[in-house]
Design a protein around this motif. Structure first.
Motif, PDB file in Angstrom:
ATOM      1  N   ASP A 137       0.814  -1.221   0.000  1.00 31.23           N
ATOM      2  CA  ASP A 137       0.000   0.000   0.000  1.00 31.23           C
ATOM      3  C   ASP A 137       0.849   1.273   0.000  1.00 31.23           C
ATOM      4  OD1 ASP A 137      -2.664  -1.136   0.099  1.00 31.23           O
ATOM      5  OD2 ASP A 137      -2.160  -1.813   2.112  1.00 31.23           O
ATOM      6  N   ASP A 138       2.170   1.119  -0.026  1.00 35.22           N
ATOM      7  CA  ASP A 138       3.057   2.278   0.015  1.00 35.22           C
ATOM      8  C   ASP A 138       3.473   2.659  -1.403  1.00 35.22           C
ATOM      9  OD1 ASP A 138       4.904   4.247   0.461  1.00 35.22           O
ATOM     10  OD2 ASP A 138       6.339   2.982   1.543  1.00 35.22           O
ATOM     11  N   PHE A 139       2.838   3.706  -1.940  1.00 28.97           N
ATOM     12  CA  PHE A 139       3.144   4.176  -3.282  1.00 28.97           C
ATOM     13  C   PHE A 139       3.990   5.450  -3.257  1.00 28.97           C
ATOM     14  CE2 PHE A 139      -1.316   2.341  -3.771  1.00 28.97           C
ATOM     15  CZ  PHE A 139      -0.857   1.092  -4.163  1.00 28.97           C
ATOM     16  N   SER A 140       4.642   5.710  -2.141  1.00 29.29           N
ATOM     17  CA  SER A 140       5.376   6.967  -1.982  1.00 29.29           C
ATOM     18  C   SER A 140       6.563   7.090  -2.932  1.00 29.29           C
ATOM     19  CB  SER A 140       5.855   7.125  -0.536  1.00 29.29           C
ATOM     20  OG  SER A 140       6.716   6.056  -0.166  1.00 29.29           O
ATOM     21  N   GLY A 141       7.087   5.965  -3.423  1.00 26.36           N
ATOM     22  CA  GLY A 141       8.219   6.012  -4.342  1.00 26.36           C
ATOM     23  C   GLY A 141       7.830   6.143  -5.793  1.00 26.36           C
ATOM     24  N   ALA A 142       6.533   6.261  -6.084  1.00 26.01           N
ATOM     25  CA  ALA A 142       6.069   6.317  -7.468  1.00 26.01           C
ATOM     26  C   ALA A 142       6.427   7.646  -8.123  1.00 26.01           C
ATOM     27  CB  ALA A 142       4.565   6.112  -7.522  1.00 26.01           C
ATOM     28  N   GLU A 143       6.718   7.585  -9.414  1.00 24.48           N
ATOM     29  CA  GLU A 143       6.854   8.802 -10.204  1.00 24.48           C
ATOM     30  C   GLU A 143       5.452   9.244 -10.642  1.00 24.48           C
ATOM     31  OE1 GLU A 143       9.806   8.088 -13.210  1.00 24.48           O
ATOM     32  OE2 GLU A 143      11.345   7.559 -11.729  1.00 24.48           O
ATOM     33  N   GLU A 144       5.354  10.144 -11.597  1.00 21.44           N
ATOM     34  CA  GLU A 144       4.056  10.777 -11.867  1.00 21.44           C
ATOM     35  C   GLU A 144       3.367  10.256 -13.124  1.00 21.44           C
ATOM     36  OE1 GLU A 144       4.793  14.945 -11.908  1.00 21.44           O
ATOM     37  OE2 GLU A 144       5.251  15.041  -9.765  1.00 21.44           O
ATOM     38  N   GLU A 145       3.789   9.112 -13.628  1.00 21.05           N
ATOM     39  CA  GLU A 145       3.182   8.574 -14.846  1.00 21.05           C
ATOM     40  C   GLU A 145       1.711   8.213 -14.639  1.00 21.05           C
ATOM     41  OE1 GLU A 145       3.795   7.265 -18.948  1.00 21.05           O
ATOM     42  OE2 GLU A 145       5.104   8.335 -17.557  1.00 21.05           O
TER      43      GLU A 145
END
Length: 237
Positions: free
Chosen positions: A166-174
């Motif tokens: 549930d941790d999406f903090s490392g996602a870029e903005e695609e």
């Protein structure tokens, strides 16, 4: 990551791509991880999609802690250059990381300096691992679209994720609005046609883990559109 409109890109060529379908709570209440593409995206704007994207040149050189299974490798190699097999698996791991911040990997140190697109992944202390990926679908974008891809779809259980799913903090903005959608409600979202087709295959795989009997392949060219099945062939020595 490849930008949505990289400078100098030949928009008519078909690019190899990898897409990842992450399945959670398979045995109880199956859910699929999806996100929404931006309104300004050249390819499938505003659509709710699985994480994925084009293979980068460096993906072929990335060290995998574990390759895909033998059956998956054989089917990926059918009608494709041998070097592309690991590149597709690596691209699946990279695209999932870039677009969601989730890691498919094993703890380990990289041998040397990682390629630029892999630097953030390497900084997590993991090597990419494709052992949990199951190749379940292949489709070529029909002619006439602003971008065309030869996309291989991989299914993976969320238990393979290293860390909090549930941790999406490392996602870029695609992708935006990343969320786990119940499989029995996912068709309520604004989906591309091919995603709806792939979801039927995913639903069949929920009750039957492991490689499917064969992999569906929608092959679209300027001359014809064919529905084929990939059974795999012996890997070259």
């Amino acid at each position: 990551m490849q930008s949505d409109d990289p400078a100098g890109e030949d928009k008519t060529r078909v690019r190899d791509a990898a897409t990842v379908i992450v399945l959670r709570d398979r045995a109880t209440a199956p859910k699929i991880l999806m996100g929404q593409r931006g309104a300004a995206a050249a390819f499938m704007p505003n659509k709710v999609v699985f994480p994925g994207g084009a293979v980068d040149p460096a993906d072929a050189e990335v060290p995998l802690a574990a390759p895909p299974g033998e059956t998956c490798r054989a089917r990926l190699a059918e009608g494709a250059p041998p070097r592309l097999v690991n590149a597709l698996a690596a691209a699946a791991v990279r695209e999932l990381w870039e677009e969601t911040g989730l890691v498919l990997g094993r703890p380990g140190a990289w041998p040397g300096t990682p390629p630029a697109d892999w630097a953030r992944f390497a900084a997590t202390g993991h090597l990419p691992s494709a052992e949990g990926l199951t190749f379940v679908f292949r489709a070529i974008t029909p002619p006439g679209r602003p971008r065309r891809f030869d996309a291989r779809f991989f299914l993976v259980d969320a238990e393979r994720i290293a860390g909090d799913p549930d941790d999406f903090s490392g996602a870029e903005e695609e992708l935006s609005h990343l969320r786990w959608i119940p499989l029995d409600r996912v068709r309520e979202a604004d989906l591309p046609f091919i995603t709806e087709v792939v979801l039927a295959e995913v639903a069949a795989r929920v009750a039957h883990p492991g490689p499917p009997p064969s992999v569906p392949f929608f092959r679209n060219s300027d001359e014809e559109s064919l529905f084929l099945r990939l059974h795999g062939r012996p890997m070259p020595e």
